[in-house]
Design an enzyme around this catalytic site. Structure first.
Site, PDB file in Angstrom:
ATOM      1  CG  ASP A   1       5.888   6.199   6.414  1.00  7.72           C
ATOM      2  OD1 ASP A   1       6.623   7.151   6.158  1.00  7.72           O
ATOM      3  OD2 ASP A   1       5.117   6.197   7.387  1.00  7.72           O
TER       4      ASP A   1
ATOM      5  CG  ASP B   1      -0.307  -0.145   2.556  1.00  3.79           C
ATOM      6  OD1 ASP B   1       0.910  -0.412   2.632  1.00  3.79           O
ATOM      7  OD2 ASP B   1      -1.019   0.008   3.572  1.00  3.79           O
TER       8      ASP B   1
ATOM      9  NE  ARG C   1      -7.896  -1.690   7.021  1.00  3.28           N
ATOM     10  CZ  ARG C   1      -6.589  -1.567   7.190  1.00  3.28           C
ATOM     11  NH1 ARG C   1      -5.841  -1.123   6.201  1.00  3.28           N
ATOM     12  NH2 ARG C   1      -6.020  -1.887   8.331  1.00  3.28           N
TER      13      ARG C   1
ATOM     14  CG  PHE D   1      -1.634   9.278   8.327  1.00  2.00           C
ATOM     15  CD1 PHE D   1      -0.554   8.454   8.617  1.00  2.00           C
ATOM     16  CD2 PHE D   1      -2.916   8.756   8.409  1.00  2.00           C
ATOM     17  CE1 PHE D   1      -0.749   7.126   8.976  1.00  2.00           C
ATOM     18  CE2 PHE D   1      -3.120   7.430   8.769  1.00  2.00           C
ATOM     19  CZ  PHE D   1      -2.028   6.615   9.065  1.00  2.00           C
TER      20      PHE D   1
HETATM   21  P1  IMP Z   1       6.689   1.534   6.797  1.00  2.00           P
HETATM   22  O1  IMP Z   1       6.989   2.713   7.699  1.00  2.00           O
HETATM   23  O2  IMP Z   1       7.229   1.756   5.400  1.00  2.00           O
HETATM   24  O3  IMP Z   1       7.164   0.255   7.407  1.00  2.00           O
HETATM   25  O4  IMP Z   1       5.112   1.464   6.665  1.00  2.00           O
HETATM   26  C1  IMP Z   1       4.390   0.679   7.547  1.00  2.00           C
HETATM   27  C2  IMP Z   1       2.936   0.710   7.286  1.00  2.00           C
HETATM   28  O5  IMP Z   1       2.435   1.877   7.917  1.00  2.00           O
HETATM   29  C3  IMP Z   1       2.430   0.789   5.852  1.00  2.00           C
HETATM   30  O6  IMP Z   1       2.382  -0.443   5.188  1.00  2.00           O
HETATM   31  C4  IMP Z   1       1.037   1.337   6.086  1.00  2.00           C
HETATM   32  O7  IMP Z   1       0.139   0.295   6.371  1.00  2.00           O
HETATM   33  C5  IMP Z   1       1.249   2.240   7.296  1.00  2.00           C
HETATM   34  N1  IMP Z   1       1.336   3.632   6.865  1.00  2.00           N
HETATM   35  C6  IMP Z   1       2.409   4.401   6.688  1.00  2.00           C
HETATM   36  N2  IMP Z   1       2.065   5.641   6.265  1.00  2.00           N
HETATM   37  C7  IMP Z   1       0.711   5.621   6.159  1.00  2.00           C
HETATM   38  C8  IMP Z   1      -0.262   6.587   5.734  1.00  2.00           C
HETATM   39  O8  IMP Z   1       0.017   7.728   5.330  1.00  2.00           O
HETATM   40  N3  IMP Z   1      -1.559   6.168   5.791  1.00  2.00           N
HETATM   41  C9  IMP Z   1      -1.948   4.931   6.184  1.00  2.00           C
HETATM   42  N4  IMP Z   1      -1.071   4.002   6.575  1.00  2.00           N
HETATM   43  C10 IMP Z   1       0.248   4.336   6.548  1.00  2.00           C
END
Ligand code: IMP
Length: 181
Positions: free
Chosen positions: A104, A101, A166, A153
């Site tokens: 981040d 998805d 969602r 976000f």
């Molecule tokens: P990571 O920081 O790349 O490990 O992201 C971890 C998870 O945090 C992602 O797969 C999303 O499910 C969630 N996430 C990060 N940023 C957002 C956002 O802007 N909206 C919704 N979920 C987020």
């Protein structure tokens, strides 16, 4: 609260999403013709995106799912990443495409890449709906990105805040982050 009243801005509406997903699906089709494609969708956030993406890839392919929970609730940076559902298909010698998805910090994706690499696939590539380059903490090579976003976000089209939003067809930002129940 009327959950829609909390929408601030529409970042990507359903038409823009549909058009871009088809475009990326066509790229994937061109790149994976003749390969043994296995799309691994990361639950829960990528399920809406993946449903559209796989239908835009006109190739024989297998589809499977992994669920990863990152702790650090809400909008915080994940401190712990746990695999709660593993892929069931055998990926050995096959061409894995991880469908994410949002990348981040990159911690979740890096964790899944390491986890799948042990099973000896022929290749692993990543397709992300959204990518936040400014937030990245670990290097993950992203082969396909639908949209790059800043430090916002985003919710909708599968993305949640505290389990909500969602089901929105568009990707939006919120005016306020509601208190968790
Ligand atoms: P990571 O920081 O790349 O490990 O992201 C971890 C998870 O945090 C992602 O797969 C999303 O499910 C969630 N996430 C990060 N940023 C957002 C956002 O802007 N909206 C919704 N979920 C987020």
């Amino acid at each position: 609260m009327d959950y829609k009243k909390n929408i601030d801005k529409v970042l990507y509406d359903r038409d823009i999403l549909a058009a871009r997903v088809v475009e990326v699906g066509r790229q994937i089709r061109a790149d994976y013709a003749g390969k043994d494609l296995v799309a691994v969708t990361v639950l829960k956030g990528a399920f809406v995106f993946a449903a559209d993406l796989i239908r835009a890839i006109d190739l024989p392919m297998a589809v499977d799912f992994a669920e990863i929970i990152s702790y650090g609730e809400g909008t915080e940076i994940a401190e712990e990443v746990v695999l709660t559902k593993d892929v069931a298909v055998n990926v050995k010698g096959r061409d894995v495409l991880i469908v994410e998805d949002i990348v981040d910090t990159g911690l979740t994706t890096a964790f899944l890449v390491d986890h799948l690499r042990i099973r000896d696939p022929r290749s692993i590539q990543i397709c992300a709906l959204l990518y936040k380059p400014a937030m990245q903490r670990v290097e993950v090579p992203l082969r396909y990105v639908c949209f790059e976003v800043g430090d916002v976000f985003a919710v909708g089209y599968g993305l949640d805040y505290a389990g909500q939003y969602r089901n929105l067809p568009d990707i939006v930002t919120l005016k306020e982050i509601p208190p968790e129940e």
